[in-house]
Write an enzyme that holds these catalytic residues in place. Structure first.
Site, mmCIF file in Angstrom:
data_model
loop_
_atom_site.group_PDB
_atom_site.id
_atom_site.type_symbol
_atom_site.label_atom_id
_atom_site.label_comp_id
_atom_site.label_asym_id
_atom_site.label_seq_id
_atom_site.Cartn_x
_atom_site.Cartn_y
_atom_site.Cartn_z
ATOM 1 N N GLY A 131 15.417 -64.287 -22.840
ATOM 2 C CA GLY A 131 16.046 -64.884 -21.667
ATOM 3 C C GLY A 131 17.473 -65.199 -22.056
ATOM 4 O O GLY A 131 17.702 -66.127 -22.828
ATOM 5 N N HIS A 132 18.406 -64.404 -21.576
ATOM 6 C CA HIS A 132 19.813 -64.549 -21.976
ATOM 7 C C HIS A 132 20.610 -65.065 -20.777
ATOM 8 O O HIS A 132 20.669 -64.411 -19.738
ATOM 9 C CB HIS A 132 20.363 -63.207 -22.475
ATOM 10 C CG HIS A 132 19.690 -62.729 -23.725
ATOM 11 N ND1 HIS A 132 19.999 -61.555 -24.353
ATOM 12 C CD2 HIS A 132 18.726 -63.306 -24.491
ATOM 13 C CE1 HIS A 132 19.252 -61.415 -25.438
ATOM 14 N NE2 HIS A 132 18.458 -62.458 -25.529
ATOM 15 N N GLN A 150 16.068 -62.393 -29.371
ATOM 16 C CA GLN A 150 15.384 -63.339 -30.262
ATOM 17 C C GLN A 150 16.333 -63.746 -31.410
ATOM 18 O O GLN A 150 17.536 -63.703 -31.234
ATOM 19 C CB GLN A 150 14.070 -62.751 -30.810
ATOM 20 C CG GLN A 150 12.959 -62.614 -29.785
ATOM 21 C CD GLN A 150 13.079 -61.400 -28.885
ATOM 22 O OE1 GLN A 150 13.250 -60.291 -29.353
ATOM 23 N NE2 GLN A 150 12.971 -61.594 -27.588
ATOM 24 N N LYS A 161 23.254 -66.241 -27.192
ATOM 25 C CA LYS A 161 23.672 -64.836 -27.345
ATOM 26 C C LYS A 161 24.215 -64.279 -26.029
ATOM 27 O O LYS A 161 25.234 -63.586 -26.016
ATOM 28 C CB LYS A 161 22.487 -63.967 -27.807
ATOM 29 C CG LYS A 161 21.940 -64.356 -29.165
ATOM 30 C CD LYS A 161 20.711 -63.542 -29.527
ATOM 31 C CE LYS A 161 19.513 -63.810 -28.672
ATOM 32 N NZ LYS A 161 18.920 -65.161 -28.798
ATOM 33 N N ASP A 214 17.590 -68.149 -28.570
ATOM 34 C CA ASP A 214 18.258 -69.080 -27.652
ATOM 35 C C ASP A 214 19.510 -69.716 -28.249
ATOM 36 O O ASP A 214 19.860 -70.858 -27.933
ATOM 37 C CB ASP A 214 17.274 -70.191 -27.190
ATOM 38 C CG ASP A 214 16.041 -69.606 -26.549
ATOM 39 O OD1 ASP A 214 16.141 -68.521 -25.955
ATOM 40 O OD2 ASP A 214 14.972 -70.235 -26.664
HETATM 41 P P1 GDP Z 1 20.142 -66.709 -25.645
HETATM 42 O O1 GDP Z 1 18.702 -66.391 -25.488
HETATM 43 O O2 GDP Z 1 20.573 -66.693 -27.059
HETATM 44 O O3 GDP Z 1 21.027 -65.871 -24.764
HETATM 45 O O4 GDP Z 1 20.315 -68.214 -25.153
HETATM 46 P P2 GDP Z 1 19.678 -68.870 -23.829
HETATM 47 O O5 GDP Z 1 20.407 -68.381 -22.653
HETATM 48 O O6 GDP Z 1 18.206 -68.750 -23.838
HETATM 49 O O7 GDP Z 1 19.968 -70.406 -24.111
HETATM 50 C C1 GDP Z 1 21.257 -70.887 -24.352
HETATM 51 C C2 GDP Z 1 21.566 -71.970 -23.305
HETATM 52 O O8 GDP Z 1 22.723 -72.682 -23.715
HETATM 53 C C3 GDP Z 1 21.915 -71.393 -21.950
HETATM 54 O O9 GDP Z 1 21.508 -72.307 -20.968
HETATM 55 C C4 GDP Z 1 23.440 -71.297 -21.982
HETATM 56 O O10 GDP Z 1 24.025 -71.371 -20.682
HETATM 57 C C5 GDP Z 1 23.777 -72.514 -22.784
HETATM 58 N N1 GDP Z 1 24.995 -72.432 -23.616
HETATM 59 C C6 GDP Z 1 25.491 -71.367 -24.295
HETATM 60 N N2 GDP Z 1 26.570 -71.736 -25.036
HETATM 61 C C7 GDP Z 1 26.735 -73.051 -24.827
HETATM 62 C C8 GDP Z 1 27.659 -74.038 -25.338
HETATM 63 O O11 GDP Z 1 28.521 -73.762 -26.155
HETATM 64 N N3 GDP Z 1 27.499 -75.332 -24.889
HETATM 65 C C9 GDP Z 1 26.530 -75.679 -23.991
HETATM 66 N N4 GDP Z 1 26.462 -76.964 -23.626
HETATM 67 N N5 GDP Z 1 25.648 -74.779 -23.495
HETATM 68 C C10 GDP Z 1 25.743 -73.494 -23.916
HETATM 69 P P1 IMO Z 2 15.914 -64.887 -26.733
HETATM 70 O O1 IMO Z 2 16.343 -63.452 -26.773
HETATM 71 C C1 IMO Z 2 13.231 -67.976 -28.213
HETATM 72 C C2 IMO Z 2 9.209 -66.719 -29.409
HETATM 73 C C3 IMO Z 2 8.079 -67.267 -28.555
HETATM 74 C C4 IMO Z 2 6.983 -67.361 -29.605
HETATM 75 C C5 IMO Z 2 7.231 -66.124 -30.463
HETATM 76 C C6 IMO Z 2 6.364 -64.922 -30.105
HETATM 77 O O2 IMO Z 2 16.050 -65.513 -25.404
HETATM 78 O O3 IMO Z 2 16.536 -65.655 -27.832
HETATM 79 P P2 IMO Z 2 6.434 -63.202 -28.079
HETATM 80 O O4 IMO Z 2 6.290 -63.434 -26.601
HETATM 81 O O5 IMO Z 2 7.716 -62.565 -28.469
HETATM 82 O O6 IMO Z 2 5.246 -62.514 -28.681
HETATM 83 O O7 IMO Z 2 6.424 -64.685 -28.707
HETATM 84 O O8 IMO Z 2 8.598 -65.783 -30.280
HETATM 85 N N1 IMO Z 2 10.275 -66.013 -28.662
HETATM 86 C C7 IMO Z 2 11.468 -66.536 -28.381
HETATM 87 N N2 IMO Z 2 11.964 -67.768 -28.608
HETATM 88 N N3 IMO Z 2 14.013 -67.034 -27.652
HETATM 89 C C8 IMO Z 2 13.541 -65.790 -27.434
HETATM 90 O O9 IMO Z 2 14.326 -64.788 -26.978
HETATM 91 C C9 IMO Z 2 12.196 -65.501 -27.771
HETATM 92 N N4 IMO Z 2 11.419 -64.401 -27.675
HETATM 93 C C10 IMO Z 2 10.249 -64.716 -28.237
HETATM 94 O O10 IMO Z 2 8.398 -68.522 -28.011
HETATM 95 O O11 IMO Z 2 7.192 -68.501 -30.411
HETATM 96 MG MG MG Z 3 16.975 -67.182 -24.630
#
Ligand code: GDP
Ligand code: IMO
Ligand code: MG
Length: 423
Positions: A40-41, A223, A16, A13
């Site tokens: 979840g991207h 991840q 990415k 998270d």
């Molecule tokens: P990922 O799994 O690495 O793709 O990240 P996620 O999408 O799960 O979580 C990142 C969250 O931060 C999302 O809600 C993005 O829209 C948000 N986000 C990404 N870059 C920035 C930033 O520079 N500032 C803020 N405030 N939010 C951001």
């Molecule tokens: P993105 O790509 C954050 C965490 C879960 C748990 C552990 C094992 O969005 O960054 P799993 O279901 O993979 O067996 O869970 O890994 N986890 C993540 N945490 N971002 C993710 O993906 C994750 N994918 C798995 O919360 O702690």
């Molecule tokens: Mg994510």
């Protein structure tokens, strides 16, 4: 440049999805290589938010070919739902979305087992996403898994599902789960096989040709490195290799084709699920980060645990992957903090170390050694030129670079595609 890789360097998270959307806009292929719908991207373009779990985050660029490589564990229902949702948003994937014939398939058994194992675990739970990821990789490693190519042949699917069906039922029953939910698996997956067929390809050959033709390829990590099965905070990890090696083995791209490895770091730290987190803030400062950063899981909606930037974990992740450039996200969330702390060491039994420990128990017992930097009060979300960032913010970036041992090439200052500053 031929092949660019992008990895999360913390516990996922990091932002990415946003960075892949920006950086892959000029590439020919974007490839997911490992993990599954536990990812979840989030991509935000012109106010429209799209969360992608399986389909690469480059899908919003209309010319990009999107590939789900064989290292991914594919939940066909999730995949087809995602295609339908994109279509509703006006994003057409026809002819530019491919799934590896070698990718392993997630079945209802895996998802039920994932949940039941978590329930049954005594002591600390891992806090998985319950998407069946661990059980699917477990079957893959024990050479019992079914792959996408097995879905395309009805007779083969029928006989493979019949193999071991009784054992599966017994396993679920022993964990208190209801095996009757498996009853319609064959019909469901025969139907999935038919619907998936147009997307299935030999993606190894496809990507090999692309490398030979000097096409630009972007590998999208899922991840984060601290969740890596081998290098992460085992056992509180995911079940795939989230490091650069996982991107290569999960796509079939040769190591020598990689020109640049980007590592995404959030300006503070978050973690979902259980496991050690030395810089976690279980106070109003942590709550403020969660509120300002909207730190709730994109897959499960769970509140993310929040804390200060941990330079020990980040440097470890940079080192083990040979990260060339850091992409720093969410620094806008830190605006308004009088002081910002960075963890520069771990104290355990009066001894301070700068190394990342192998033992999750030890990591849960360390006390972070902090260095404190002055914060900034300005809202930086509208800034687009590096020199216009507050001086204290630039000082923070410099210190992160120094401590992590790689340059910060871009700073993200908001969720939208436009909120980006090149250095
Ligand atoms: P990922 O799994 O690495 O793709 O990240 P996620 O999408 O799960 O979580 C990142 C969250 O931060 C999302 O809600 C993005 O829209 C948000 N986000 C990404 N870059 C920035 C930033 O520079 N500032 C803020 N405030 N939010 C951001
Ligand atoms: P993105 O790509 C954050 C965490 C879960 C748990 C552990 C094992 O969005 O960054 P799993 O279901 O993979 O067996 O869970 O890994 N986890 C993540 N945490 N971002 C993710 O993906 C994750 N994918 C798995 O919360 O702690
Ligand atoms: Mg994510």
């Amino acid at each position: 440049m031929t092949v660019t890789a992008l990895l999360g360097l913390q516990w996922g998270d990091e932002g990415k999805g946003k960075m892949v959307d920006i950086l892959s806009a000029t590439t020919d292929f974007v490839v997911r290589c490992q993990g599954g719908s536990n990812a979840g991207h989030t991509v935000k373009v012109k106010g429209q938010t799209t969360v992608l779990h399986l389909i690469p985050s480059g899908v919003l660029s209309p010319q990009t070919v999107c590939v789900i490589g064989h290292g991914v564990v594919l939940d066909p229902g999730q995949f087809l739902d995602e295609v339908a949702t994109l279509k509703e948003q006006g994003i057409n994937t026809d002819g530019r979305l491919f799934v590896s014939d070698r990718a392993h398939v997630v079945f209802p058994f895996h998802k039920i087992l994932d949940g039941a194992q978590e329930e049954a675990r005594e002591g600390a739970k891992i806090g998985t996403t319950k998407r069946g990821i661990g059980p699917c990789y477990e079957e893959k490693a024990s050479r019992q898994g079914l792959r996408v190519l097995d879905l395309l042949d009805g007779n083969r699917l029928r006989s493979r599902l019949a193999d071991g069906a009784e054992m599966k039922k017994k396993r679920l029953t022993s964990l208190g789960a209801d095996p009757s939910e498996l009853a319609n698996t064959l019909e469901l997956y025969l139907e999935f096989g038919r619907k998936l067929a147009p997307y299935v390809a030999d993606t190894v050959a496809m990507l090999h040709d692309a490398v030979s033709d000097d096409k630009r390829i972007f590998l999208e990590g899922a991840q984060g490195v601290l969740l890596d099965l081998d290098l992460g905070t085992y056992p509180y990890v995911t079940s795939s290799n989230t490091n650069i090696g996982g991107l290569l083995s999960g796509s079939g791209i040769p190591a020598r084709a990689i020109d640049c490895t980007f590592g995404v770091l959030k300006a503070y730290t978050t973690r979902v699920g259980s496991g050690p987190f030395p810089t976690e803030l279980e106070d109003e400062v942590g709550q403020r980060l969660r509120d300002r950063g909207a730190e709730y899981g994109a897959t499960t909606g769970r509140p993310r645990r929040c804390g200060w930037f941990d330079a020990i974990g980040a440097r470890f992740a940079v080192q083990v992957n040979g990260v060339d450039k850091i992409l720093l996200t969410k620094s806008d969330v830190l605006s308004g903090c009088d002081e910002i702390a960075i963890c520069t060491g771990y104290r355990l039994d009066e001894h301070v170390t700068e190394r990342y420990p192998a033992d999750a128990v030890a990591l849960s017992q360390v006390e972070p050694v902090y260095e404190t930097l002055p914060g900034w009060s300005e809202d930086i979300s509208g800034v687009r030129a590096y020199d216009e960032l507050p001086v204290n913010m630039r000082g923070y970036v410099d210190r992160i670079e120094e401590l992590c041992g790689a340059p910060v090439a871009m700073v993200s200052v908001g969720p939208g595609r436009e909120a980006i500053i090149e250095r």
